[in-house]
Design a protein around this motif. Structure first.
Motif, PDB file in Angstrom:
ATOM      1  N   GLY A 142       0.804  -1.303   0.045  1.00 34.13           N
ATOM      2  CA  GLY A 142       0.020   0.092   0.070  1.00 34.13           C
ATOM      3  C   GLY A 142       0.898   1.458   0.082  1.00 34.13           C
ATOM      4  O   GLY A 142       0.428   2.129   0.052  1.00 34.13           O
ATOM      5  N   GLU A 143       2.132   1.058  -0.271  1.00 38.66           N
ATOM      6  CA  GLU A 143       2.982   2.242   0.018  1.00 38.66           C
ATOM      7  C   GLU A 143       2.996   2.978  -1.110  1.00 38.66           C
ATOM      8  O   GLU A 143       2.842   2.529  -2.300  1.00 38.66           O
ATOM      9  CB  GLU A 143       4.374   1.869   0.571  1.00 38.66           C
ATOM     10  CG  GLU A 143       5.394   3.184   1.059  1.00 38.66           C
ATOM     11  CD  GLU A 143       6.651   2.516   1.533  1.00 38.66           C
ATOM     12  OE1 GLU A 143       7.029   3.285   2.387  1.00 38.66           O
ATOM     13  OE2 GLU A 143       7.196   1.327   1.095  1.00 38.66           O
ATOM     14  N   ARG A 144       3.584   4.527  -1.099  1.00 36.72           N
ATOM     15  CA  ARG A 144       3.875   5.331  -2.250  1.00 36.72           C
ATOM     16  C   ARG A 144       5.380   5.692  -2.133  1.00 36.72           C
ATOM     17  O   ARG A 144       5.654   6.459  -1.156  1.00 36.72           O
ATOM     18  CB  ARG A 144       3.066   6.526  -2.163  1.00 36.72           C
ATOM     19  CG  ARG A 144       1.351   6.397  -2.459  1.00 36.72           C
ATOM     20  CD  ARG A 144       0.734   7.790  -2.577  1.00 36.72           C
ATOM     21  NE  ARG A 144       0.968   8.815  -1.575  1.00 36.72           N
ATOM     22  CZ  ARG A 144       0.201   8.654  -0.283  1.00 36.72           C
ATOM     23  NH1 ARG A 144      -0.601   7.962  -0.396  1.00 36.72           N
ATOM     24  NH2 ARG A 144       0.624   9.588   0.236  1.00 36.72           N
ATOM     25  N   LEU A 145       6.068   4.881  -2.794  1.00 34.18           N
ATOM     26  CA  LEU A 145       7.464   4.891  -2.800  1.00 34.18           C
ATOM     27  C   LEU A 145       8.046   5.893  -3.858  1.00 34.18           C
ATOM     28  O   LEU A 145       7.725   5.406  -5.077  1.00 34.18           O
ATOM     29  CB  LEU A 145       8.256   3.537  -2.853  1.00 34.18           C
ATOM     30  CG  LEU A 145       9.711   3.731  -2.531  1.00 34.18           C
ATOM     31  CD1 LEU A 145      10.104   3.866  -0.922  1.00 34.18           C
ATOM     32  CD2 LEU A 145      10.267   2.624  -2.975  1.00 34.18           C
ATOM     33  N   GLY A 146       8.767   6.683  -3.551  1.00 32.06           N
ATOM     34  CA  GLY A 146       9.695   7.606  -4.801  1.00 32.06           C
ATOM     35  C   GLY A 146      11.034   7.145  -4.924  1.00 32.06           C
ATOM     36  O   GLY A 146      11.683   6.644  -3.886  1.00 32.06           O
ATOM     37  N   LEU A 147      11.341   6.834  -6.262  1.00 34.49           N
ATOM     38  CA  LEU A 147      12.582   6.478  -6.511  1.00 34.49           C
ATOM     39  C   LEU A 147      13.457   7.688  -7.465  1.00 34.49           C
ATOM     40  O   LEU A 147      12.667   7.883  -8.405  1.00 34.49           O
ATOM     41  CB  LEU A 147      12.892   4.890  -7.366  1.00 34.49           C
ATOM     42  CG  LEU A 147      14.000   4.571  -7.462  1.00 34.49           C
ATOM     43  CD1 LEU A 147      14.893   4.321  -6.480  1.00 34.49           C
ATOM     44  CD2 LEU A 147      13.941   3.278  -8.393  1.00 34.49           C
ATOM     45  N   ILE A 148      14.467   8.386  -6.653  1.00 34.26           N
ATOM     46  CA  ILE A 148      14.805   9.479  -7.421  1.00 34.26           C
ATOM     47  C   ILE A 148      16.411   9.194  -7.727  1.00 34.26           C
ATOM     48  O   ILE A 148      16.775   8.167  -7.125  1.00 34.26           O
ATOM     49  CB  ILE A 148      14.557  10.684  -6.667  1.00 34.26           C
ATOM     50  CG1 ILE A 148      15.413  10.777  -5.305  1.00 34.26           C
ATOM     51  CG2 ILE A 148      13.276  11.057  -6.556  1.00 34.26           C
ATOM     52  CD1 ILE A 148      15.598  12.063  -4.810  1.00 34.26           C
ATOM     53  N   GLY A 149      17.144   9.816  -8.372  1.00 36.24           N
ATOM     54  CA  GLY A 149      18.476   9.908  -8.830  1.00 36.24           C
ATOM     55  C   GLY A 149      18.909  10.361 -10.028  1.00 36.24           C
ATOM     56  O   GLY A 149      17.941  10.619 -11.009  1.00 36.24           O
ATOM     57  N   PRO A 150      19.712  11.078 -10.022  1.00 38.48           N
ATOM     58  CA  PRO A 150      20.180  11.754 -11.558  1.00 38.48           C
ATOM     59  C   PRO A 150      20.509  10.673 -12.500  1.00 38.48           C
ATOM     60  O   PRO A 150      20.133   9.585 -12.391  1.00 38.48           O
ATOM     61  CB  PRO A 150      21.759  12.116 -11.293  1.00 38.48           C
ATOM     62  CG  PRO A 150      22.249  11.611 -10.081  1.00 38.48           C
ATOM     63  CD  PRO A 150      21.183  11.171  -9.114  1.00 38.48           C
ATOM     64  N   ASN A 151      20.485  11.315 -13.726  1.00 37.62           N
ATOM     65  CA  ASN A 151      20.279  10.612 -14.822  1.00 37.62           C
ATOM     66  C   ASN A 151      21.367   9.414 -15.069  1.00 37.62           C
ATOM     67  O   ASN A 151      22.539   9.824 -14.592  1.00 37.62           O
ATOM     68  CB  ASN A 151      20.437  11.326 -16.082  1.00 37.62           C
ATOM     69  CG  ASN A 151      19.374  11.834 -16.731  1.00 37.62           C
ATOM     70  OD1 ASN A 151      18.419  11.163 -16.605  1.00 37.62           O
ATOM     71  ND2 ASN A 151      19.088  13.169 -17.209  1.00 37.62           N
ATOM     72  N   GLY A 152      21.236   8.351 -15.227  1.00 39.86           N
ATOM     73  CA  GLY A 152      22.159   7.048 -15.465  1.00 39.86           C
ATOM     74  C   GLY A 152      22.572   6.757 -14.152  1.00 39.86           C
ATOM     75  O   GLY A 152      23.772   5.904 -13.886  1.00 39.86           O
ATOM     76  N   SER A 153      21.810   6.916 -13.213  1.00 38.10           N
ATOM     77  CA  SER A 153      22.226   6.543 -11.542  1.00 38.10           C
ATOM     78  C   SER A 153      21.707   5.067 -11.379  1.00 38.10           C
ATOM     79  O   SER A 153      21.739   4.277 -10.584  1.00 38.10           O
ATOM     80  CB  SER A 153      21.503   7.338 -10.409  1.00 38.10           C
ATOM     81  OG  SER A 153      20.044   7.374 -10.816  1.00 38.10           O
ATOM     82  N   GLY A 154      20.632   4.243 -12.371  1.00 37.81           N
ATOM     83  CA  GLY A 154      20.387   2.929 -12.504  1.00 37.81           C
ATOM     84  C   GLY A 154      18.718   2.701 -12.164  1.00 37.81           C
ATOM     85  O   GLY A 154      18.584   1.603 -11.661  1.00 37.81           O
ATOM     86  N   LYS A 155      18.064   3.928 -12.053  1.00 32.43           N
ATOM     87  CA  LYS A 155      16.721   3.674 -11.698  1.00 32.43           C
ATOM     88  C   LYS A 155      15.999   2.758 -12.784  1.00 32.43           C
ATOM     89  O   LYS A 155      15.268   1.767 -12.229  1.00 32.43           O
ATOM     90  CB  LYS A 155      15.836   5.200 -11.875  1.00 32.43           C
ATOM     91  CG  LYS A 155      16.452   6.342 -10.812  1.00 32.43           C
ATOM     92  CD  LYS A 155      15.794   7.434 -10.974  1.00 32.43           C
ATOM     93  CE  LYS A 155      15.926   8.309 -12.196  1.00 32.43           C
ATOM     94  NZ  LYS A 155      17.161   8.595 -12.839  1.00 32.43           N
TER      95      LYS A 155
END
Ligand code: ADP
Ligand code: MG
Length: 238
Positions: free
Chosen positions: A30-43
């Motif tokens: 049920g969580e809302r998780l944000g995944l961030i990181g600069p371009n090319g970081s592996g998201k």
């Protein structure tokens, strides 16, 4: 709190290049998780490992009580993992409705009036009902993004991963997509949002994880993550 997704020590290499080095993270039901990181970081690479687009990684991934590490993408879809693509991949010559009936048929094995009705319900939720019988190459950018989310929803996921669904949209369009994601979360779907638009991800997420050069450098509430010096340093170079 119950964990729905557990990523443990995932390593992904491309030739000699390590795109993810021992990434571990969990997502609660049920969580809302944000995944961030600069371009090319592996998201996107991490999402590809979670969704099964890649299966040749080290480490393990558990989802909804089962080990999915070795499962193919379509098997993970059936377990309840759906993702939207950073670059929309519509079947351009098909109508919006037809685009939804493909994943419906895949999950339910059928494509009849009942599926059409369900597809229409999803489109209504996205504000796309009046576009149902329009060919998808006639859609605007924001409509395409919504259709991508609708297609992901047609697979009836427990976990929805949205990979930069807001790139290139205007402020009001971003709010529309955000509202759709909030509504889906309210209906019980766990969501991982990958987003470059910081305001959107900060507003949406209950918890944020930041990747940099294939490693998680920070995790916490949106407020603590934006203030983190390592996160700020990672973004300065971006
Ligand atoms: P993000 O989504 O955070 O922008 P990606 O996961 O797309 O980052 O990429 C992470 C790193 O892995 C980048 O350096 C990228 O060039 C590299 N990479 C991604 N996919 C491939 C691939 N298929 N082959 C080789 N290198 C790749
Ligand atoms: Mg990406």
């Amino acid at each position: 709190m119950e964990t729905i997704l557990e990523v443990s020590n995932v390593i992904k290499q491309f030739g000699g290049f390590t795109a993810l080095s021992e990434v571990s993270l969990h997502v609660n039901k049920g969580e809302r998780l944000g995944l961030i990181g600069p371009n090319g970081s592996g998201k996107t690479t991490l999402i590809n490992c979670i969704s099964g687009a890649y299966t040749n990684y080290q480490g393990s991934i558990h989802f909804d009580g089962g080990d999915i590490t070795l499962l193919k993408a379509h098997e993970r879809t059936k377990r309840g993992i759906a993702r939207s693509f950073q670059i929309p991949r519509p079947f351009s010559s098909m109508t919006v409705m037809e685009n939804l009936l493909v994943p419906f048929a895949f999950v339910g094995g059928k494509d009849g009036p009942e599926q059409q009705k369900e597809a229409m319900e999803i489109l209504k939720g996205m504000g796309l009902a009046e576009k149902a019988y329009v060919q998808s190459n006639q859609l605007s950018q924001v409509e395409l993004r919504k259709m991508e989310l609708a297609r992901a929803m047609a697979a009836k996921p427990k976990l929805l991963i949205s990979d930069e669904a807001m790139a290139g949209l205007s402020g009001t369009e971003i709010d529309e997509v955000l509202q759709i994601l909030f509504d889906l979360n309210n209906s019980g779907i766990t969501i991982i949002m990958i987003e470059h638009i910081m305001q959107a991800v900060m507003k949406f997420s209950q918890r944020v994880v930041c990747l940099d050069a294939g490693k998680i450098i920070c995790e916490g509430t949106p407020e603590t993550v934006v203030k983190n010096p390592e996160v700020q340093r990672a973004y300065l170079g971006d």
